[in-house]
Design an enzyme around this catalytic site. Structure first.
Site, PDB file in Angstrom:
ATOM      1  N   CYS A 244      13.622  11.213   6.556  1.00 28.52           N
ATOM      2  CA  CYS A 244      13.561  10.830   7.966  1.00 28.52           C
ATOM      3  C   CYS A 244      14.906  10.973   8.659  1.00 28.52           C
ATOM      4  O   CYS A 244      14.964  11.251   9.856  1.00 28.52           O
ATOM      5  CB  CYS A 244      13.054   9.396   8.089  1.00 28.52           C
ATOM      6  SG  CYS A 244      13.982   8.218   7.081  1.00 28.52           S
TER       7      CYS A 244
ATOM      8  N   LYS B 266       0.858  -1.176   0.000  1.00 23.37           N
ATOM      9  CA  LYS B 266       0.000   0.000   0.000  1.00 23.37           C
ATOM     10  C   LYS B 266       0.895   1.227   0.000  1.00 23.37           C
ATOM     11  O   LYS B 266       1.443   1.632   1.026  1.00 23.37           O
ATOM     12  CB  LYS B 266      -0.930   0.061   1.205  1.00 23.37           C
ATOM     13  CG  LYS B 266      -2.017   1.143   1.034  1.00 23.37           C
ATOM     14  CD  LYS B 266      -2.431   1.816   2.320  1.00 23.37           C
ATOM     15  CE  LYS B 266      -1.531   2.933   2.747  1.00 23.37           C
ATOM     16  NZ  LYS B 266      -1.557   4.136   1.859  1.00 23.37           N
TER      17      LYS B 266
END
Length: 506
Positions: free
Chosen positions: A292, A183
Protein backbone atom coordinates in the site's frame (compact mmCIF):
# COMPACT_ATOMS: atom_id res chain seq x y z
CA UNK A 1 -10.75 -32.12 13.76
CA UNK A 2 -8.83 -33.80 10.97
CA UNK A 3 -6.65 -31.68 8.70
CA UNK A 4 -5.46 -32.90 5.31
CA UNK A 5 -1.73 -32.73 4.65
CA UNK A 6 -1.02 -31.74 1.06
CA UNK A 7 2.42 -32.95 -0.11
CA UNK A 8 4.50 -30.16 -1.59
CA UNK A 9 7.54 -30.21 -3.80
CA UNK A 10 8.36 -26.83 -2.29
CA UNK A 11 9.88 -26.52 1.22
CA UNK A 12 7.54 -27.51 4.05
CA UNK A 13 3.95 -28.69 3.92
CA UNK A 14 0.69 -26.82 3.36
CA UNK A 15 -2.52 -27.89 5.08
CA UNK A 16 -6.05 -27.64 3.83
CA UNK A 17 -8.54 -26.64 6.52
CA UNK A 18 -12.21 -27.45 7.06
CA UNK A 19 -12.76 -25.51 10.29
CA UNK A 20 -12.70 -22.12 11.95
CA UNK A 21 -11.14 -21.34 15.35
CA UNK A 22 -14.05 -20.24 17.55
CA UNK A 23 -14.33 -20.17 21.34
CA UNK A 24 -11.08 -22.05 21.87
CA UNK A 25 -11.85 -25.00 19.59
CA UNK A 26 -11.88 -25.95 15.94
CA UNK A 27 -15.43 -25.69 14.65
CA UNK A 28 -16.65 -27.01 11.31
CA UNK A 29 -18.08 -24.58 8.80
CA UNK A 30 -21.85 -24.07 8.72
CA UNK A 31 -21.81 -25.02 5.03
CA UNK A 32 -19.77 -27.41 2.92
CA UNK A 33 -18.58 -24.65 0.59
CA UNK A 34 -14.83 -24.10 0.30
CA UNK A 35 -12.43 -21.54 -1.11
CA UNK A 36 -9.42 -22.67 -3.12
CA UNK A 37 -6.07 -21.12 -2.25
CA UNK A 38 -3.89 -20.91 -5.37
CA UNK A 39 -0.12 -20.85 -5.72
CA UNK A 40 0.65 -17.56 -7.55
CA UNK A 41 3.97 -18.93 -8.80
CA UNK A 42 2.39 -21.82 -10.69
CA UNK A 43 -1.32 -21.11 -10.90
CA UNK A 44 -2.03 -24.53 -9.41
CA UNK A 45 -4.26 -25.32 -6.42
CA UNK A 46 -2.47 -25.10 -3.10
CA UNK A 47 -5.10 -25.85 -0.45
CA UNK A 48 -8.73 -25.27 0.47
CA UNK A 49 -10.30 -23.43 3.38
CA UNK A 50 -13.93 -23.09 4.45
CA UNK A 51 -16.10 -20.45 2.85
CA UNK A 52 -17.52 -19.07 6.06
CA UNK A 53 -21.12 -18.01 6.45
CA UNK A 54 -22.87 -15.26 8.43
CA UNK A 55 -23.69 -17.93 11.01
CA UNK A 56 -19.98 -18.69 11.47
CA UNK A 57 -19.28 -15.00 11.90
CA UNK A 58 -22.08 -14.70 14.46
CA UNK A 59 -20.74 -17.66 16.44
CA UNK A 60 -17.31 -16.06 16.59
CA UNK A 61 -18.73 -12.72 17.74
CA UNK A 62 -20.81 -14.48 20.39
CA UNK A 63 -17.69 -16.23 21.70
CA UNK A 64 -15.73 -12.97 21.76
CA UNK A 65 -18.59 -11.17 23.52
CA UNK A 66 -18.63 -13.80 26.27
CA UNK A 67 -14.85 -13.68 26.66
CA UNK A 68 -14.55 -9.90 26.71
CA UNK A 69 -15.58 -9.08 30.33
CA UNK A 70 -13.09 -11.40 31.98
CA UNK A 71 -10.29 -10.69 29.49
CA UNK A 72 -10.61 -6.91 29.80
CA UNK A 73 -10.72 -7.24 33.60
CA UNK A 74 -7.39 -9.07 33.74
CA UNK A 75 -4.50 -6.96 34.98
CA UNK A 76 -2.49 -5.62 32.08
CA UNK A 77 0.60 -7.63 33.00
CA UNK A 78 -1.38 -10.87 32.84
CA UNK A 79 -2.70 -10.09 29.37
CA UNK A 80 0.78 -9.22 28.22
CA UNK A 81 2.14 -12.52 29.49
CA UNK A 82 -0.09 -14.30 26.97
CA UNK A 83 1.27 -12.05 24.24
CA UNK A 84 4.83 -12.69 25.38
CA UNK A 85 4.26 -16.42 25.10
CA UNK A 86 2.79 -15.90 21.64
CA UNK A 87 5.91 -13.94 20.69
CA UNK A 88 8.11 -16.85 21.82
CA UNK A 89 6.07 -19.36 19.82
CA UNK A 90 6.05 -17.15 16.75
CA UNK A 91 9.85 -17.06 16.87
CA UNK A 92 9.99 -20.85 17.11
CA UNK A 93 7.81 -21.16 13.99
CA UNK A 94 9.44 -18.38 11.97
CA UNK A 95 10.58 -20.61 9.12
CA UNK A 96 7.23 -22.41 8.83
CA UNK A 97 5.37 -19.11 8.85
CA UNK A 98 7.66 -17.72 6.15
CA UNK A 99 7.08 -20.85 4.04
CA UNK A 100 3.31 -20.47 4.31
CA UNK A 101 3.33 -16.79 3.35
CA UNK A 102 5.60 -17.47 0.38
CA UNK A 103 3.45 -20.37 -0.80
CA UNK A 104 0.15 -18.49 -0.69
CA UNK A 105 1.24 -14.98 -1.75
CA UNK A 106 4.26 -15.57 -4.00
CA UNK A 107 6.36 -13.13 -1.99
CA UNK A 108 9.99 -14.26 -2.36
CA UNK A 109 11.07 -16.49 0.51
CA UNK A 110 14.00 -14.19 1.23
CA UNK A 111 11.51 -11.38 1.87
CA UNK A 112 9.01 -13.39 3.92
CA UNK A 113 11.78 -14.65 6.24
CA UNK A 114 13.93 -11.56 6.48
CA UNK A 115 11.43 -8.71 6.03
CA UNK A 116 7.80 -9.72 6.59
CA UNK A 117 8.32 -12.10 9.49
CA UNK A 118 10.67 -9.75 11.40
CA UNK A 119 8.21 -6.89 10.83
CA UNK A 120 5.37 -8.97 12.26
CA UNK A 121 7.43 -10.17 15.22
CA UNK A 122 8.66 -6.66 16.00
CA UNK A 123 5.13 -5.28 15.76
CA UNK A 124 4.03 -7.76 18.43
CA UNK A 125 7.00 -7.00 20.68
CA UNK A 126 6.52 -3.27 20.22
CA UNK A 127 2.90 -3.38 21.36
CA UNK A 128 3.89 -5.39 24.44
CA UNK A 129 6.52 -2.83 25.40
CA UNK A 130 4.36 0.19 24.64
CA UNK A 131 1.38 -1.18 26.55
CA UNK A 132 3.46 -1.24 29.73
CA UNK A 133 4.33 2.43 29.49
CA UNK A 134 1.15 3.70 27.84
CA UNK A 135 -0.85 6.35 29.68
CA UNK A 136 -4.02 4.35 30.15
CA UNK A 137 -5.19 6.85 32.73
CA UNK A 138 -4.42 10.50 33.47
CA UNK A 139 -5.56 13.30 35.74
CA UNK A 140 -6.83 16.41 33.93
CA UNK A 141 -8.05 19.06 36.32
CA UNK A 142 -10.85 17.58 38.44
CA UNK A 143 -11.29 14.63 36.05
CA UNK A 144 -9.71 11.23 35.67
CA UNK A 145 -9.54 10.23 32.01
CA UNK A 146 -9.34 6.53 31.24
CA UNK A 147 -8.66 4.59 28.07
CA UNK A 148 -10.72 1.41 28.28
CA UNK A 149 -11.05 -1.60 26.00
CA UNK A 150 -13.70 -0.93 23.36
CA UNK A 151 -15.17 -4.45 23.25
CA UNK A 152 -15.32 -7.01 20.47
CA UNK A 153 -13.04 -6.15 17.54
CA UNK A 154 -13.31 -7.44 13.97
CA UNK A 155 -9.95 -7.42 12.18
CA UNK A 156 -10.29 -7.71 8.39
CA UNK A 157 -6.88 -8.19 6.82
CA UNK A 158 -5.55 -8.43 3.23
CA UNK A 159 -3.43 -10.93 1.30
CA UNK A 160 -0.42 -8.88 0.22
CA UNK A 161 1.53 -8.92 3.50
CA UNK A 162 -0.85 -11.07 5.53
CA UNK A 163 1.15 -11.87 8.65
CA UNK A 164 2.58 -8.37 9.00
CA UNK A 165 -0.81 -6.70 8.69
CA UNK A 166 -2.50 -9.13 11.07
CA UNK A 167 0.15 -8.28 13.64
CA UNK A 168 -0.43 -4.55 13.18
CA UNK A 169 -3.95 -5.06 14.55
CA UNK A 170 -4.48 -8.18 16.66
CA UNK A 171 -1.79 -7.71 19.36
CA UNK A 172 -2.83 -4.11 19.93
CA UNK A 173 -6.47 -5.07 20.36
CA UNK A 174 -5.61 -7.92 22.74
CA UNK A 175 -3.23 -5.76 24.78
CA UNK A 176 -5.93 -3.10 25.13
CA UNK A 177 -8.28 -5.74 26.55
CA UNK A 178 -10.47 -6.41 23.52
CA UNK A 179 -11.59 -9.82 22.26
CA UNK A 180 -10.86 -10.38 18.57
CA UNK A 181 -12.46 -11.98 15.54
CA UNK A 182 -9.96 -12.18 12.69
CA UNK A 183 -11.09 -12.60 9.09
CA UNK A 184 -8.00 -12.98 6.91
CA UNK A 185 -8.11 -12.68 3.15
CA UNK A 186 -9.39 -15.86 1.58
CA UNK A 187 -6.50 -15.57 -0.91
CA UNK A 188 -3.85 -15.98 1.82
CA UNK A 189 -5.40 -17.44 4.99
CA UNK A 190 -2.97 -20.27 5.76
CA UNK A 191 -0.62 -18.19 7.92
CA UNK A 192 -3.62 -17.11 10.03
CA UNK A 193 -4.45 -20.76 10.76
CA UNK A 194 -0.96 -21.31 12.11
CA UNK A 195 -1.36 -18.16 14.21
CA UNK A 196 -4.59 -19.56 15.67
CA UNK A 197 -2.77 -22.75 16.60
CA UNK A 198 -0.09 -20.68 18.34
CA UNK A 199 -2.67 -18.69 20.33
CA UNK A 200 -4.08 -22.03 21.53
CA UNK A 201 -0.61 -23.23 22.52
CA UNK A 202 0.00 -19.91 24.28
CA UNK A 203 -3.07 -20.61 26.42
CA UNK A 204 -5.29 -17.68 25.47
CA UNK A 205 -8.70 -18.13 27.13
CA UNK A 206 -11.49 -19.40 24.85
CA UNK A 207 -13.14 -16.68 22.80
CA UNK A 208 -10.39 -14.10 23.23
CA UNK A 209 -9.01 -14.81 19.76
CA UNK A 210 -11.24 -16.24 17.02
CA UNK A 211 -10.58 -16.97 13.35
CA UNK A 212 -13.28 -17.13 10.69
CA UNK A 213 -12.28 -17.64 7.07
CA UNK A 214 -14.37 -16.61 4.08
CA UNK A 215 -14.96 -13.83 1.61
CA UNK A 216 -15.37 -10.15 2.33
CA UNK A 217 -18.91 -9.81 0.93
CA UNK A 218 -20.10 -12.65 3.17
CA UNK A 219 -18.05 -12.93 6.38
CA UNK A 220 -16.52 -9.45 6.30
CA UNK A 221 -19.86 -7.75 5.86
CA UNK A 222 -21.49 -9.91 8.52
CA UNK A 223 -18.85 -8.82 11.00
CA UNK A 224 -19.03 -5.15 10.01
CA UNK A 225 -22.80 -5.16 10.42
CA UNK A 226 -22.92 -7.14 13.67
CA UNK A 227 -24.40 -5.10 16.54
CA UNK A 228 -21.97 -6.58 19.08
CA UNK A 229 -18.79 -5.58 17.18
CA UNK A 230 -17.49 -2.39 18.74
CA UNK A 231 -14.57 -1.75 16.37
CA UNK A 232 -13.99 -2.77 12.77
CA UNK A 233 -10.36 -2.51 11.65
CA UNK A 234 -9.81 -3.09 7.94
CA UNK A 235 -6.82 -2.96 5.64
CA UNK A 236 -7.91 -3.35 2.05
CA UNK A 237 -9.28 -1.63 -1.01
CA UNK A 238 -11.14 1.66 -1.11
CA UNK A 239 -14.27 -0.18 -2.22
CA UNK A 240 -14.05 -2.55 0.76
CA UNK A 241 -13.50 0.37 3.11
CA UNK A 242 -16.50 2.22 1.78
CA UNK A 243 -18.72 -0.84 2.21
CA UNK A 244 -17.51 -1.56 5.73
CA UNK A 245 -18.00 2.09 6.68
CA UNK A 246 -21.54 2.04 5.31
CA UNK A 247 -22.46 -1.04 7.33
CA UNK A 248 -20.79 0.11 10.53
CA UNK A 249 -22.28 3.61 10.26
CA UNK A 250 -25.78 2.17 10.62
CA UNK A 251 -24.96 1.51 14.27
CA UNK A 252 -22.29 4.23 14.74
CA UNK A 253 -19.53 1.67 15.30
CA UNK A 254 -15.91 2.72 15.41
CA UNK A 255 -14.04 2.03 12.16
CA UNK A 256 -10.33 2.11 11.33
CA UNK A 257 -9.37 1.97 7.66
CA UNK A 258 -6.11 1.68 5.74
CA UNK A 259 -7.06 1.66 2.08
CA UNK A 260 -3.98 1.99 -0.07
CA UNK A 261 -1.98 4.75 -1.66
CA UNK A 262 -0.40 6.32 -4.70
CA UNK A 263 2.71 7.64 -3.02
CA UNK A 264 5.21 10.02 -4.59
CA UNK A 265 8.97 10.00 -4.18
CA UNK A 266 10.09 13.60 -4.76
CA UNK A 267 13.72 14.12 -5.77
CA UNK A 268 14.72 17.71 -5.10
CA UNK A 269 17.26 19.46 -7.33
CA UNK A 270 20.12 19.11 -4.83
CA UNK A 271 19.53 15.41 -4.07
CA UNK A 272 21.91 12.53 -4.74
CA UNK A 273 20.06 11.41 -7.87
CA UNK A 274 21.59 7.95 -8.10
CA UNK A 275 20.73 7.09 -4.47
CA UNK A 276 17.24 8.57 -4.69
CA UNK A 277 16.27 6.86 -7.93
CA UNK A 278 17.71 3.42 -7.18
CA UNK A 279 16.16 3.45 -3.70
CA UNK A 280 12.79 4.47 -5.10
CA UNK A 281 12.86 1.68 -7.68
CA UNK A 282 13.77 -0.91 -5.05
CA UNK A 283 10.96 0.24 -2.78
CA UNK A 284 8.40 0.49 -5.59
CA UNK A 285 9.15 -3.08 -6.72
CA UNK A 286 9.10 -4.62 -3.23
CA UNK A 287 6.68 -7.58 -3.16
CA UNK A 288 6.08 -7.01 -6.89
CA UNK A 289 4.69 -3.57 -6.07
CA UNK A 290 1.88 -5.10 -4.03
CA UNK A 291 2.25 -2.86 -0.98
CA UNK A 292 0.00 0.00 0.00
CA UNK A 293 2.86 2.40 0.72
CA UNK A 294 4.80 1.78 -2.53
CA UNK A 295 6.49 4.85 -3.98
CA UNK A 296 4.87 4.19 -7.35
CA UNK A 297 5.51 7.70 -8.68
CA UNK A 298 9.00 9.17 -9.08
CA UNK A 299 9.01 12.97 -9.39
CA UNK A 300 12.24 14.56 -10.65
CA UNK A 301 13.24 18.03 -11.86
CA UNK A 302 12.74 18.48 -15.59
CA UNK A 303 16.44 19.27 -16.03
CA UNK A 304 17.41 15.82 -14.68
CA UNK A 305 14.51 13.82 -16.10
CA UNK A 306 16.31 11.88 -18.82
CA UNK A 307 19.09 10.90 -16.44
CA UNK A 308 16.57 9.71 -13.85
CA UNK A 309 14.66 7.62 -16.40
CA UNK A 310 17.86 5.91 -17.50
CA UNK A 311 18.83 5.16 -13.90
CA UNK A 312 15.37 3.84 -13.07
CA UNK A 313 15.26 1.56 -16.10
CA UNK A 314 18.73 0.20 -15.42
CA UNK A 315 17.87 -0.53 -11.78
CA UNK A 316 14.50 -2.17 -12.51
CA UNK A 317 15.91 -4.29 -15.34
CA UNK A 318 18.56 -5.70 -13.01
CA UNK A 319 16.06 -7.03 -10.45
CA UNK A 320 15.95 -10.85 -10.62
CA UNK A 321 12.45 -12.15 -11.46
CA UNK A 322 11.53 -15.76 -10.81
CA UNK A 323 10.22 -18.41 -8.49
CA UNK A 324 9.76 -17.12 -4.95
CA UNK A 325 11.71 -20.08 -3.57
CA UNK A 326 14.93 -19.02 -5.33
CA UNK A 327 17.10 -17.07 -2.83
CA UNK A 328 18.20 -14.74 -5.63
CA UNK A 329 14.65 -13.71 -6.59
CA UNK A 330 13.65 -10.15 -5.74
CA UNK A 331 10.44 -9.92 -7.81
CA UNK A 332 8.05 -12.85 -7.63
CA UNK A 333 4.57 -13.28 -9.10
CA UNK A 334 1.57 -11.08 -8.46
CA UNK A 335 -1.26 -12.67 -6.54
CA UNK A 336 -3.24 -14.17 -9.45
CA UNK A 337 -3.80 -14.02 -13.21
CA UNK A 338 -6.61 -11.45 -12.93
CA UNK A 339 -4.23 -9.09 -11.12
CA UNK A 340 -1.58 -9.67 -13.80
CA UNK A 341 -4.07 -8.90 -16.57
CA UNK A 342 -5.28 -5.75 -14.81
CA UNK A 343 -1.70 -4.49 -14.35
CA UNK A 344 -0.78 -5.17 -17.98
CA UNK A 345 -4.03 -3.46 -18.99
CA UNK A 346 -3.11 -0.30 -17.08
CA UNK A 347 0.35 -0.27 -18.69
CA UNK A 348 -1.19 -0.65 -22.15
CA UNK A 349 -3.67 2.14 -21.43
CA UNK A 350 -0.84 4.44 -20.35
CA UNK A 351 1.10 3.78 -23.57
CA UNK A 352 -2.00 4.57 -25.61
CA UNK A 353 -2.17 7.88 -23.75
CA UNK A 354 1.44 8.71 -24.63
CA UNK A 355 3.55 7.10 -21.90
CA UNK A 356 6.66 5.19 -22.93
CA UNK A 357 7.69 1.78 -21.58
CA UNK A 358 11.45 2.00 -20.97
CA UNK A 359 11.68 -1.45 -19.38
CA UNK A 360 9.30 -4.30 -18.63
CA UNK A 361 5.66 -3.83 -19.53
CA UNK A 362 4.86 -7.48 -20.16
CA UNK A 363 4.78 -10.85 -18.47
CA UNK A 364 8.31 -12.34 -18.58
CA UNK A 365 8.86 -15.59 -20.45
CA UNK A 366 11.13 -17.43 -18.01
CA UNK A 367 8.98 -18.02 -14.87
CA UNK A 368 6.45 -20.12 -16.78
CA UNK A 369 2.85 -20.63 -15.69
CA UNK A 370 2.65 -18.22 -12.78
CA UNK A 371 1.20 -14.71 -12.64
CA UNK A 372 4.33 -12.68 -13.32
CA UNK A 373 4.81 -9.08 -14.48
CA UNK A 374 8.26 -7.76 -15.37
CA UNK A 375 9.49 -4.75 -13.34
CA UNK A 376 8.22 -1.84 -15.40
CA UNK A 377 9.29 1.78 -15.69
CA UNK A 378 7.07 4.24 -17.57
CA UNK A 379 8.41 7.55 -18.84
CA UNK A 380 6.57 10.55 -20.30
CA UNK A 381 3.79 10.06 -17.77
CA UNK A 382 1.44 13.00 -17.29
CA UNK A 383 -0.16 13.76 -13.91
CA UNK A 384 -3.66 13.24 -15.30
CA UNK A 385 -3.06 9.68 -16.52
CA UNK A 386 -4.74 6.89 -14.60
CA UNK A 387 -1.37 5.22 -14.00
CA UNK A 388 -0.33 8.41 -12.18
CA UNK A 389 -3.45 8.79 -10.05
CA UNK A 390 -4.73 5.28 -9.31
CA UNK A 391 -3.15 2.40 -7.44
CA UNK A 392 -1.68 -0.14 -9.90
CA UNK A 393 -0.68 -2.60 -7.16
CA UNK A 394 2.00 -4.13 -9.32
CA UNK A 395 5.69 -3.66 -10.20
CA UNK A 396 5.14 -0.42 -12.14
CA UNK A 397 6.93 2.89 -11.56
CA UNK A 398 5.69 6.06 -13.25
CA UNK A 399 8.36 8.74 -13.75
CA UNK A 400 7.10 12.32 -13.91
CA UNK A 401 8.91 15.64 -14.29
CA UNK A 402 8.21 18.87 -12.45
CA UNK A 403 9.22 22.49 -13.02
CA UNK A 404 9.65 23.74 -9.44
CA UNK A 405 8.83 22.63 -5.90
CA UNK A 406 5.33 24.08 -5.97
CA UNK A 407 4.71 21.99 -9.08
CA UNK A 408 6.17 18.90 -7.37
CA UNK A 409 3.88 19.28 -4.36
CA UNK A 410 0.89 19.88 -6.61
CA UNK A 411 1.58 16.72 -8.62
CA UNK A 412 2.26 14.65 -5.49
CA UNK A 413 -1.07 15.67 -3.99
CA UNK A 414 -3.06 15.29 -7.22
CA UNK A 415 -4.52 11.92 -6.28
CA UNK A 416 -7.33 10.77 -4.01
CA UNK A 417 -4.77 8.98 -1.83
CA UNK A 418 -2.39 10.17 0.88
CA UNK A 419 -0.67 7.30 2.64
CA UNK A 420 3.08 7.64 2.27
CA UNK A 421 5.84 9.36 0.31
CA UNK A 422 9.47 10.34 0.21
CA UNK A 423 11.57 13.46 -0.20
CA UNK A 424 15.25 13.45 -1.19
CA UNK A 425 17.68 16.33 -0.59
CA UNK A 426 21.15 16.99 0.80
CA UNK A 427 19.54 19.68 2.95
CA UNK A 428 17.46 17.99 5.69
CA UNK A 429 15.69 21.21 6.64
CA UNK A 430 14.75 21.78 3.02
CA UNK A 431 13.44 18.23 2.67
CA UNK A 432 11.48 18.56 5.90
CA UNK A 433 9.83 21.75 4.70
CA UNK A 434 8.67 20.04 1.51
CA UNK A 435 7.51 16.98 3.46
CA UNK A 436 5.42 19.24 5.67
CA UNK A 437 3.49 20.46 2.64
CA UNK A 438 2.43 17.01 1.47
CA UNK A 439 -1.06 15.71 2.28
CA UNK A 440 0.04 12.27 3.31
CA UNK A 441 0.32 10.25 6.50
CA UNK A 442 4.01 9.37 6.44
CA UNK A 443 7.02 10.82 4.61
CA UNK A 444 10.52 9.33 4.54
CA UNK A 445 13.45 11.69 4.27
CA UNK A 446 16.38 10.31 2.23
CA UNK A 447 15.27 6.72 2.63
CA UNK A 448 14.86 6.72 6.41
CA UNK A 449 14.17 3.27 7.92
CA UNK A 450 10.66 2.27 8.91
CA UNK A 451 9.80 3.30 12.48
CA UNK A 452 7.55 0.75 14.17
CA UNK A 453 6.62 3.17 16.96
CA UNK A 454 5.45 6.01 14.73
CA UNK A 455 1.82 6.13 13.55
CA UNK A 456 0.92 4.58 10.21
CA UNK A 457 -2.16 5.59 8.25
CA UNK A 458 -3.36 7.97 5.61
CA UNK A 459 -5.16 11.10 4.53
CA UNK A 460 -8.08 11.30 2.10
CA UNK A 461 -9.04 8.00 0.46
CA UNK A 462 -6.13 6.23 2.11
CA UNK A 463 -8.37 5.81 5.13
CA UNK A 464 -8.76 7.05 8.67
CA UNK A 465 -7.25 6.24 12.03
CA UNK A 466 -3.71 5.09 12.71
CA UNK A 467 -1.92 1.83 13.48
CA UNK A 468 1.39 1.14 15.24
CA UNK A 469 2.80 2.90 18.27
CA UNK A 470 0.53 4.14 21.00
CA UNK A 471 -1.92 5.24 18.29
CA UNK A 472 -2.38 1.57 17.46
CA UNK A 473 -3.33 0.83 21.06
CA UNK A 474 -5.73 3.79 21.26
CA UNK A 475 -7.51 2.57 18.12
CA UNK A 476 -9.08 -0.20 20.21
CA UNK A 477 -10.02 1.94 23.20
CA UNK A 478 -12.89 4.11 24.26
CA UNK A 479 -12.16 7.19 26.36
CA UNK A 480 -14.00 7.82 29.61
CA UNK A 481 -13.85 10.93 31.79
CA UNK A 482 -14.78 10.55 35.46
CA UNK A 483 -15.61 13.95 36.97
CA UNK A 484 -15.10 14.74 40.65
CA UNK A 485 -16.19 17.79 42.62
CA UNK A 486 -12.97 19.81 42.81
CA UNK A 487 -12.92 19.66 46.61
CA UNK A 488 -13.74 15.93 46.77
CA UNK A 489 -11.73 14.53 43.89
CA UNK A 490 -8.75 12.21 44.26
CA UNK A 491 -5.65 14.08 45.26
CA UNK A 492 -2.51 13.88 43.10
CA UNK A 493 -0.64 10.72 43.98
CA UNK A 494 -3.74 8.63 44.80
CA UNK A 495 -3.70 5.39 42.80
CA UNK A 496 -6.73 4.87 40.57
CA UNK A 497 -7.48 1.49 39.03
CA UNK A 498 -7.93 1.83 35.28
CA UNK A 499 -10.33 -0.05 33.05
CA UNK A 500 -7.42 -2.13 31.77
CA UNK A 501 -6.74 -3.62 35.19
CA UNK A 502 -3.46 -1.72 35.49
CA UNK A 503 -2.78 0.82 38.22
CA UNK A 504 -1.32 4.23 37.51
CA UNK A 505 -0.57 7.39 39.42
CA UNK A 506 -3.28 10.01 39.01
Amino acid sequence: MTETLVPRTLPGTVRSHATHWIDGRWRFNCSTDTVEVTDPATGSPLATVPAGTPADAEAAVDAAKLAFPSWSALPLDERLRYLERLSELLEQHADTMADLVTAETGMPRMLTRHVQYPYAAESLRSYIELARSHQWEERIGHSVVRREAAGVVACLTPWNAPLALIMQKVPAALAAGCAVVLKPSELAPLNAYLLAELTAEAGFPPGVFNLVCGTGPVVGEALAAHPDVAVVSLTGSLRAGQRVSELAARRAAKVGLELGGKSASIVLSDADLDHAVTSTVDQAMFNSGQVCFAWSRLLVPAARYDEAVTLAARTASALPVGTPWNPATRVGPVIHSQARDRIIGMIDEATRQGAKVVCGGTAPDEPGEGSFVSPTVLADVRPDMRVATEEVFGPVLAVLSYEDEDDAVRIADATDYGLSGAVWSTDIDHATAVAGRLRTGRVDINGAPFNMRAPFGGYKSSGNGRELGTWGLDAFCETKAIQYPPAAGPEPGIRIRSGTGAQHES
